[in-house]
Motif scaffolding. Structure first.
Motif, PDB file in Angstrom:
ATOM      1  N   ASP A  92       0.807  -1.220   0.000  1.00 56.57           N
ATOM      2  CA  ASP A  92       0.000   0.000   0.000  1.00 56.57           C
ATOM      3  C   ASP A  92       0.842   1.273   0.000  1.00 56.57           C
ATOM      4  OD1 ASP A  92       1.088  -0.157   2.463  1.00 56.57           O
ATOM      5  OD2 ASP A  92      -0.784  -0.115   3.594  1.00 56.57           O
ATOM      6  N   LEU A 102      -9.858  -4.009  -3.298  1.00 56.23           N
ATOM      7  CA  LEU A 102     -10.027  -3.815  -1.860  1.00 56.23           C
ATOM      8  C   LEU A 102     -10.134  -5.150  -1.135  1.00 56.23           C
ATOM      9  CD1 LEU A 102     -12.530  -0.813  -1.610  1.00 56.23           C
ATOM     10  CD2 LEU A 102     -10.182  -0.869  -0.757  1.00 56.23           C
ATOM     11  N   SER A 140      -4.692  -1.070  -0.461  1.00 57.67           N
ATOM     12  CA  SER A 140      -5.105   0.033   0.410  1.00 57.67           C
ATOM     13  C   SER A 140      -6.147   0.901  -0.287  1.00 57.67           C
ATOM     14  CB  SER A 140      -3.886   0.894   0.776  1.00 57.67           C
ATOM     15  OG  SER A 140      -3.432   1.620  -0.358  1.00 57.67           O
ATOM     16  N   PRO A 141      -6.974   1.617   0.488  1.00 58.72           N
ATOM     17  CA  PRO A 141      -7.967   2.514  -0.118  1.00 58.72           C
ATOM     18  C   PRO A 141      -7.333   3.568  -1.020  1.00 58.72           C
ATOM     19  CG  PRO A 141      -8.473   2.172   2.192  1.00 58.72           C
ATOM     20  CD  PRO A 141      -7.135   1.535   1.955  1.00 58.72           C
ATOM     21  N   VAL A 198      -6.322   2.051  -4.364  1.00 57.60           N
ATOM     22  CA  VAL A 198      -7.531   1.831  -5.162  1.00 57.60           C
ATOM     23  C   VAL A 198      -8.013   3.149  -5.764  1.00 57.60           C
ATOM     24  CG1 VAL A 198      -9.963   1.151  -5.031  1.00 57.60           C
ATOM     25  CG2 VAL A 198      -8.226  -0.220  -3.890  1.00 57.60           C
ATOM     26  N   GLU A 228     -12.760   3.449   8.143  1.00 61.94           N
ATOM     27  CA  GLU A 228     -12.937   2.152   7.479  1.00 61.94           C
ATOM     28  C   GLU A 228     -14.410   1.759   7.357  1.00 61.94           C
ATOM     29  OE1 GLU A 228     -10.996   2.705  10.025  1.00 61.94           O
ATOM     30  OE2 GLU A 228      -8.925   2.182   9.497  1.00 61.94           O
ATOM     31  N   MET A 240     -15.840  -3.321   1.918  1.00 64.47           N
ATOM     32  CA  MET A 240     -14.705  -4.175   1.603  1.00 64.47           C
ATOM     33  C   MET A 240     -15.112  -5.474   0.903  1.00 64.47           C
ATOM     34  SD  MET A 240     -12.025  -2.521   2.618  1.00 64.47           S
ATOM     35  CE  MET A 240     -11.478  -1.234   3.753  1.00 64.47           C
TER      36      MET A 240
END
Length: 410
Positions: free
Chosen positions: A261, A291, A296-297, A300, A355, A360
């Motif tokens: 990430d 995801l 990692s966000p 993405v 989160e 997810m």
């Protein structure tokens, strides 16, 4: 053989997915080219000012055009008088987000991405436009001035000095140093030599009814969209689809998720996403898979920004219409902005424990039978238009070759 069949299948699938959006983009470009006044575009997007760049980003953000459909729309803007920075701003914000992709993001990725994506798209578009303005400013203004001047000449010159110059008058106006003599003679001949009823002094065509004018405008829109404009983008369109199909066939998901990430993961996602031919809506299900695989966000988000923002076709058209320097600035802006927003998102998620605002779990996204039939019909129509262009081009070459042969052997 299996891989080759899969490659062909992926190509057809991508062609079908992009066909309706490309046709929509062609139609939008045709409408802008034929119906939108040049003065409107010059007023809102014709300059390189920050306000013009911001307007272009905001105008493009809600439009439901993907990375394929935005190409003809952006070219139509550019050829209608928009400046380079404003065109680049529109070219970045339009495919990165839209009303459709925001709703899909909320459903599949959660409310955080539904909020972040349009904000990041508009901000990165303004940033890209400013980069072109700052580092390609002189060339941009010069090109925009000549481009606008050519449009003004073609659209406004027939009416210039209409208050002071009567084209049917036998007297020569005093202010002749600003009027081209040959053009004036031509106007006099066309106006005075005709006995037909005219709609204006220098128009020798008969007066037409309003429905006929509207029908003629519609014909011009369709002719431009399916002719000259499609011819300009068809090669890069097919090249981009072929490369995207190859990536989809031979690049496994594990390759994208093995980098963790950090900055390397974000750069890999940007490099992979840039040549891909994928729209903001279609990229969302892939992001869900990334995801779920542990990306990692922020990484993405890099894919969600860089993937739809550009592709091989877009890069080819930018190089063709605006030059290499603009292309380099465009790519640098897309990569740096996507990585920057990726880091900001990772920081925000970690610092404020966001989160829970991200979905997810893996979810599938598919079209219903009716939508698939619509996509197939659009793909058939687009293929037919491309085939028609190919036949016309081959016929023209054969006719030219035959003419040269006759001239040589006559």
């Amino acid at each position: 053989m299996t891989d080759l069949m899969l490659l062909v299948q992926n190509f057809i699938s991508l062609f079908m997915e992009s066909a309706p959006w490309l046709l929509l983009g062609l139609l939008v470009a045709g409408i802008m080219h034929e119906l939108v006044p040049v003065s409107f575009l010059e007023r809102h997007m014709g300059s390189s000012s920050t306000a013009s760049i911001t307007k272009a980003a905001i105008i493009g953000a809600p439009l439901p055009l993907c990375s394929c459909g935005v190409i003809p729309a952006a070219i139509g803007l550019r050829r209608s008088g928009a400046s380079k920075p404003s065109t680049i701003s529109f070219l970045v914000s339009t495919p990165e987000t839209g009303v459709d992709s925001v709703s899909v993001s909320y459903a599949l990725l959660g409310p955080l991405y539904a909020i972040v994506r349009p904000i990041a798209a508009i901000a990165s578009a303004i940033y890209a436009g400013l980069m072109v303005r700052w580092f390609d400013g002189a060339k941009s203004q010069k090109a925009a001035h000549s481009h606008t001047h050519s449009h003004k000449g073609s659209h406004q010159h027939p009416h210039k000095h209409s208050d002071n110059v009567s084209c049917c008058s036998s007297e020569t106006p005093a202010d002749t140093e600003h009027v081209d003599a040959a053009s004036l003679d031509k106007a006099q001949t066309s106006c005075c030599a005709s006995e037909k009823p005219t709609t204006s002094c220098c128009d020798d065509t008969p007066a037409t009814s309003e429905p006929a004018k509207q029908s003629n405008k519609l014909t011009q829109v369709l002719r431009y969209a399916s002719g000259k404009l499609l011819e300009d983008i068809v090669v890069w369109l097919l090249v981009g689809l072929a490369l995207a199909a190859a990536i989809k066939t031979w690049v496994p998901t594990d390759f994208l998720t093995q980098w963790g990430d950090g900055v390397i993961a974000m750069l890999v996602m940007a490099v992979i996403g840039i040549p891909m031919y994928i729209c903001a809506t279609a990229s969302t299900p892939l992001a869900v898979g990334f995801l779920a695989a542990g990306l990692s966000p922020g990484a993405v988000l890099v894919f969600l920004m860089a993937g739809p923002a550009t592709n091989v076709s877009t890069m080819g058209m930018i190089k063709q219409e605006m030059g290499f320097r603009t292309l380099y600035l465009y790519l640098f802006s897309v990569i740096s902005a996507s990585v920057g927003f990726g880091y900001l998102l990772n920081y925000a998620v970690s610092a404020w424990s966001l989160e829970g605002l991200i979905h997810m779990e893996s979810q599938l996204h598919s079209h219903g039978a009716n939508i698939q039939a619509l996509y197939a019909a659009c793909a058939i129509l687009l293929a037919a238009l491309m085939a028609r262009l190919g036949v016309k081009k081959v016929s023209a070459r054969l006719a030219h070759r035959e003419e040269n042969h006759q001239d040589c052997c006559g």
